[in-house]
Design a protein around this motif. Structure first.
Motif, PDB file in Angstrom:
ATOM      1  N   TYR A   1       0.827  -1.200   0.000  1.00 60.67           N
ATOM      2  CA  TYR A   1       0.000   0.000   0.000  1.00 60.67           C
ATOM      3  C   TYR A   1       0.863   1.252   0.000  1.00 60.67           C
ATOM      4  O   TYR A   1       0.670   2.156  -0.823  1.00 60.67           O
ATOM      5  CB  TYR A   1      -0.937   0.014   1.209  1.00 60.67           C
ATOM      6  N   PHE A   2       1.824   1.333   0.920  1.00 59.91           N
ATOM      7  CA  PHE A   2       2.629   2.546   1.040  1.00 59.91           C
ATOM      8  C   PHE A   2       3.624   2.704  -0.106  1.00 59.91           C
ATOM      9  O   PHE A   2       4.055   3.814  -0.390  1.00 59.91           O
ATOM     10  CB  PHE A   2       3.347   2.584   2.387  1.00 59.91           C
ATOM     11  N   ALA A   3       3.984   1.624  -0.765  1.00 60.91           N
ATOM     12  CA  ALA A   3       4.887   1.714  -1.912  1.00 60.91           C
ATOM     13  C   ALA A   3       4.129   1.987  -3.206  1.00 60.91           C
ATOM     14  O   ALA A   3       4.736   2.194  -4.249  1.00 60.91           O
ATOM     15  CB  ALA A   3       5.696   0.429  -2.040  1.00 60.91           C
ATOM     16  N   GLY A   4       2.803   1.955  -3.159  1.00 60.75           N
ATOM     17  CA  GLY A   4       1.995   2.197  -4.350  1.00 60.75           C
ATOM     18  C   GLY A   4       1.798   0.958  -5.207  1.00 60.75           C
ATOM     19  O   GLY A   4       1.245   1.041  -6.300  1.00 60.75           O
ATOM     20  N   LYS A   5       2.219  -0.192  -4.710  1.00 59.26           N
ATOM     21  CA  LYS A   5       2.102  -1.424  -5.501  1.00 59.26           C
ATOM     22  C   LYS A   5       0.664  -1.912  -5.595  1.00 59.26           C
ATOM     23  O   LYS A   5       0.285  -2.519  -6.596  1.00 59.26           O
ATOM     24  CB  LYS A   5       2.969  -2.532  -4.902  1.00 59.26           C
ATOM     25  N   ILE A   6      -0.142  -1.661  -4.582  1.00 61.35           N
ATOM     26  CA  ILE A   6      -1.511  -2.173  -4.603  1.00 61.35           C
ATOM     27  C   ILE A   6      -2.318  -1.488  -5.712  1.00 61.35           C
ATOM     28  O   ILE A   6      -3.127  -2.126  -6.386  1.00 61.35           O
ATOM     29  CB  ILE A   6      -2.186  -2.052  -3.225  1.00 61.35           C
ATOM     30  N   ASP A   7      -2.055  -0.192  -5.949  1.00 60.13           N
ATOM     31  CA  ASP A   7      -2.727   0.500  -7.056  1.00 60.13           C
ATOM     32  C   ASP A   7      -2.292  -0.092  -8.393  1.00 60.13           C
ATOM     33  O   ASP A   7      -3.105  -0.250  -9.300  1.00 60.13           O
ATOM     34  CB  ASP A   7      -2.411   1.994  -7.021  1.00 60.13           C
ATOM     35  N   LYS A   8      -1.012  -0.415  -8.507  1.00 58.78           N
ATOM     36  CA  LYS A   8      -0.502  -1.014  -9.742  1.00 58.78           C
ATOM     37  C   LYS A   8      -1.084  -2.414  -9.947  1.00 58.78           C
ATOM     38  O   LYS A   8      -1.398  -2.796 -11.080  1.00 58.78           O
ATOM     39  CB  LYS A   8       1.019  -1.078  -9.719  1.00 58.78           C
ATOM     40  N   GLN A   9      -1.243  -3.175  -8.859  1.00 58.24           N
ATOM     41  CA  GLN A   9      -1.835  -4.503  -8.964  1.00 58.24           C
ATOM     42  C   GLN A   9      -3.284  -4.421  -9.427  1.00 58.24           C
ATOM     43  O   GLN A   9      -3.736  -5.227 -10.255  1.00 58.24           O
ATOM     44  CB  GLN A   9      -1.760  -5.236  -7.623  1.00 58.24           C
ATOM     45  N   ILE A  10      -4.016  -3.448  -8.907  1.00 59.90           N
ATOM     46  CA  ILE A  10      -5.414  -3.257  -9.304  1.00 59.90           C
ATOM     47  C   ILE A  10      -5.491  -2.886 -10.774  1.00 59.90           C
ATOM     48  O   ILE A  10      -6.273  -3.456 -11.538  1.00 59.90           O
ATOM     49  CB  ILE A  10      -6.095  -2.193  -8.416  1.00 59.90           C
ATOM     50  N   LYS A  11      -4.662  -1.939 -11.196  1.00 61.39           N
ATOM     51  CA  LYS A  11      -4.665  -1.506 -12.598  1.00 61.39           C
ATOM     52  C   LYS A  11      -4.251  -2.643 -13.528  1.00 61.39           C
ATOM     53  O   LYS A  11      -4.851  -2.834 -14.592  1.00 61.39           O
ATOM     54  CB  LYS A  11      -3.730  -0.304 -12.769  1.00 61.39           C
ATOM     55  N   ALA A  12      -3.242  -3.420 -13.112  1.00 63.03           N
ATOM     56  CA  ALA A  12      -2.790  -4.545 -13.941  1.00 63.03           C
ATOM     57  C   ALA A  12      -3.884  -5.597 -14.083  1.00 63.03           C
ATOM     58  O   ALA A  12      -4.084  -6.161 -15.161  1.00 63.03           O
ATOM     59  CB  ALA A  12      -1.532  -5.160 -13.337  1.00 63.03           C
ATOM     60  N   ARG A  13      -4.599  -5.865 -12.999  1.00 66.34           N
ATOM     61  CA  ARG A  13      -5.681  -6.854 -13.059  1.00 66.34           C
ATOM     62  C   ARG A  13      -6.810  -6.368 -13.960  1.00 66.34           C
ATOM     63  O   ARG A  13      -7.385  -7.148 -14.733  1.00 66.34           O
ATOM     64  CB  ARG A  13      -6.206  -7.157 -11.647  1.00 66.34           C
ATOM     65  N   GLU A  14      -7.148  -5.062 -13.874  1.00 69.36           N
ATOM     66  CA  GLU A  14      -8.183  -4.508 -14.744  1.00 69.36           C
ATOM     67  C   GLU A  14      -7.769  -4.605 -16.211  1.00 69.36           C
ATOM     68  O   GLU A  14      -8.581  -4.944 -17.071  1.00 69.36           O
ATOM     69  CB  GLU A  14      -8.458  -3.048 -14.379  1.00 69.36           C
ATOM     70  N   MET A  15      -6.491  -4.317 -16.500  1.00 71.67           N
ATOM     71  CA  MET A  15      -6.009  -4.411 -17.877  1.00 71.67           C
ATOM     72  C   MET A  15      -6.031  -5.862 -18.364  1.00 71.67           C
ATOM     73  O   MET A  15      -6.383  -6.132 -19.508  1.00 71.67           O
ATOM     74  CB  MET A  15      -4.598  -3.833 -17.983  1.00 71.67           C
ATOM     75  N   TYR A  16      -5.649  -6.781 -17.492  1.00 68.63           N
ATOM     76  CA  TYR A  16      -5.674  -8.194 -17.862  1.00 68.63           C
ATOM     77  C   TYR A  16      -7.097  -8.628 -18.215  1.00 68.63           C
ATOM     78  O   TYR A  16      -7.318  -9.283 -19.226  1.00 68.63           O
ATOM     79  CB  TYR A  16      -5.135  -9.051 -16.721  1.00 68.63           C
ATOM     80  N   LEU A  17      -8.047  -8.241 -17.396  1.00 68.27           N
ATOM     81  CA  LEU A  17      -9.433  -8.616 -17.655  1.00 68.27           C
ATOM     82  C   LEU A  17      -9.982  -7.944 -18.914  1.00 68.27           C
ATOM     83  O   LEU A  17     -10.814  -8.511 -19.615  1.00 68.27           O
ATOM     84  CB  LEU A  17     -10.315  -8.277 -16.451  1.00 68.27           C
ATOM     85  N   GLN A  18      -9.502  -6.742 -19.187  1.00 72.17           N
ATOM     86  CA  GLN A  18      -9.986  -6.018 -20.350  1.00 72.17           C
ATOM     87  C   GLN A  18      -9.510  -6.671 -21.647  1.00 72.17           C
ATOM     88  O   GLN A  18     -10.255  -6.741 -22.621  1.00 72.17           O
ATOM     89  CB  GLN A  18      -9.496  -4.577 -20.298  1.00 72.17           C
ATOM     90  N   PHE A  19      -8.269  -7.148 -21.647  1.00 70.56           N
ATOM     91  CA  PHE A  19      -7.698  -7.658 -22.890  1.00 70.56           C
ATOM     92  C   PHE A  19      -7.671  -9.173 -22.992  1.00 70.56           C
ATOM     93  O   PHE A  19      -7.380  -9.709 -24.043  1.00 70.56           O
ATOM     94  CB  PHE A  19      -6.294  -7.099 -23.090  1.00 70.56           C
TER      95      PHE A  19
END
Length: 130
Positions: free
Chosen positions: A12-30
């Motif tokens: 959370y504090f390193a900003g990785k959780i936001d990147k994980q969420i965005k990566a999962r959304e992109m994976y599901l989109q494509f």
């Protein structure tokens, strides 16, 4: 050894959780699932609702829901804490400072800092399924 709540807070504090969420959304989109229904006949009520299908995919994905839930719980507990405690958590989990450095910067004993951290971890751990 660090436990799962420590890992969640580091992410959370390193900003990785936001990147994980965005990566999962992109994976599901494509990511397209192959339709293995090769039976004969014609589909009679087949509609191409790409936007609705995409929204359903995002809303029903277990992993994405878990990541969003974890982020929401951490943000909820961070919103109600003292700014000194938040600064301590950011220094420890985000900047990876040692307890001695944090103690010198905030002018609290290392024991007090550990107590604060453990109390925060218990409050988060209670609501997050890890």
């Amino acid at each position: 050894m660090a436990d799962k709540v420590d890992k969640l807070l580091r992410n959370y504090f390193a900003g990785k959780i936001d990147k994980q969420i965005k990566a999962r959304e992109m994976y599901l989109q494509f990511h397209r699932e192959v339709d293995e229904n090769i039976g004969g006949g014609r589909a009679q009520n087949k509609y191409n609702n790409a936007v609705e299908s995409q929204m359903i995919k995002l809303e029903t994905d277990y992993e994405l829901n878990q990541l969003n839930h974890q982020k929401m719980i951490v943000e909820f507990w961070l919103s109600g804490i003292d700014k000194t405690l938040r600064a301590m958590l950011e220094m420890h989990y985000g900047k990876r400072m040692t307890w001695a450095q944090i103690s010198m910067k905030l002018h609290y004993s290392e024991t007090t800092l550990h107590l604060w951290k453990n109390e925060f971890k218990k409050s988060v751990e209670h609501y997050v399924d890890l």
